[in-house]
Design an enzyme around this catalytic site. Structure first.
Site, PDB file in Angstrom:
ATOM      1  N   GLY A  47      17.454 -16.486  -7.931  1.00  0.00           N
ATOM      2  CA  GLY A  47      17.374 -17.832  -7.364  1.00  0.00           C
ATOM      3  C   GLY A  47      18.374 -18.027  -6.242  1.00  0.00           C
ATOM      4  O   GLY A  47      18.042 -18.574  -5.184  1.00  0.00           O
ATOM      5  N   ASP A 258      13.481 -10.674  -3.304  1.00  0.00           N
ATOM      6  CA  ASP A 258      13.952 -12.050  -3.083  1.00  0.00           C
ATOM      7  C   ASP A 258      13.775 -12.451  -1.619  1.00  0.00           C
ATOM      8  O   ASP A 258      13.345 -13.565  -1.322  1.00  0.00           O
ATOM      9  CB  ASP A 258      15.429 -12.166  -3.475  1.00  0.00           C
ATOM     10  CG  ASP A 258      15.629 -11.941  -4.966  1.00  0.00           C
ATOM     11  OD1 ASP A 258      14.706 -12.258  -5.736  1.00  0.00           O
ATOM     12  OD2 ASP A 258      16.694 -11.431  -5.343  1.00  0.00           O
TER      13      ASP A 258
END
Ligand code: ADP
Length: 314
Positions: A47, A258
């Site tokens: 994240g 990511d």
């Protein structure tokens, strides 16, 4: 990739925060074996990486998550401030420490990861429910599965209610509730995760397209499967494409997925067509693979645009 919007797009990110303890070694140790390694430490967590990448690629970013009341937590909060990422929805856990990941990288760049979620587990449905401003003005909401599943479900529900398109990176590979898939507008697994989600076997482009089609039937309007050095495939309404990887000198592939997800999110938020957004994702992923670590390897807009503009990925 041209910016299709006149204003900056906003992306809300459900953030996991993990300090990456990285060992470079000739190979992974066998059970009972001790091998020498070279050590480095990086701020990471899917994240956090995705939030950093989305910001560097030109979006306004607001992140939700939880860190520990420790030195690692302070480093994360400082990094978010330095990058200009809104962190009103990042809380500090007085009891649990910041999440940690232990990563072994082999000379060819392949990695193996052990992870202790710690404070990340404290991202609950209730804590997400309190963060209504997180989604204000957000066109895309991006999440992964390193925080609690109930927190992830609530994040996706709130995002939908507030009109944001949800992009789920179902990582790490785990059992994913069907509701989570139904709440995902865009699903972005890597090959391993796609196999885990579908129970299908097979490597390569055609197998990945078949898996994407199977997953699309379970809710997501679009499914993008990333294939490392083979690039990525996408299946959506009227779209069935493969975008090859850009040829780069690989240092380590930590953070490639990511960077890919963040670039895809930024591209879609700006109104790009799916194939162009996937290509932008491949450029960002390739750039991340050229550099060590996660956060330091997250690419910037100008370099991702320059690589994505290459005629044919070759
Ligand atoms: P994850 O890191 O989640 O396992 P992948 O390894 O599939 O994800 O990488 C994500 C994307 O990054 C790929 O779709 C590809 O575009 C890019 N990428 C990854 N590895 C390489 C590589 N060795 N060379 C070029 N691009 C790569």
């Amino acid at each position: 990739m041209p910016d299709y919007t006149e204003r900056m797009v906003k992306i809300a990110v459900l953030g996991s925060f993990n300090l990456d303890l990285v060992m470079r070694a000739e190979r992974r140790p066998a059970p009972g074996e001790t091998l020498p390694g070279e050590f480095a430490m990086f701020l990471g967590g899917k994240g956090f990486n995705q939030a950093i990448a989305a910001r560097r690629l030109g979006a306004e970013v607001a992140v939700a998550g939880r860190v520990g009341a420790d030195e690692f937590g302070r480093q994360f909060l400082e990094a978010l401030d330095r990058e200009g990422i809104a962190r009103d929805a990042v809380s500090v856990d007085a009891a649990q420490g910041t999440g940690v990941a232990s990563i072994v990288i082999e000379p060819d760049g392949e990695n193996a990861i052990l992870q202790a979620p710690r404070a990340n587990r404290g991202v609950t449905a209730a804590s997400i429910g309190r963060e209504t401003r997180l989604f204000d003005g957000a066109s895309v909401a991006m999440l992964q599965l390193e925080t609690s599943m109930e927190g992830a479900l609530e994040f996706a529900r709130q995002a939908r209610v507030r009109g944001a398109r949800t992009l789920l990176n179902p990582a790490p590979a785990t059992v994913v509730p069907e509701e989570m898939l139904r709440l995902s507008d865009v699903l972005v697994p890597n090959a391993l995760e796609a196999r885990a989600l579908t129970g299908m076997a097979g490597d390569g482009i055609e197998a990945a397209i078949a898996m994407a089609e199977g997953l699309r039937g379970r809710g997501p309007a679009a499914v993008v499967v990333t294939l490392g050095g083979l690039g990525a495939v996408a299946v959506a309404d009227g779209v069935r494409c493969h975008v090859p990887a850009f040829k780069v000198r690989v240092t380590d592939t930590v953070g490639a997925g990511d960077a890919f997800c963040a670039a895809l999110a930024v591209g879609l938020a700006e109104g790009a067509e799916m194939e162009a957004a996937v290509r932008f994702g491949c450029a960002a992923g390739a750039l991340a693979a050229t550099r060590a670590g996660a956060e330091p390897s997250m690419p910037r807009r100008a370099e991702a645009d320059a690589l994505a503009a290459r005629e044919v990925p070759a």
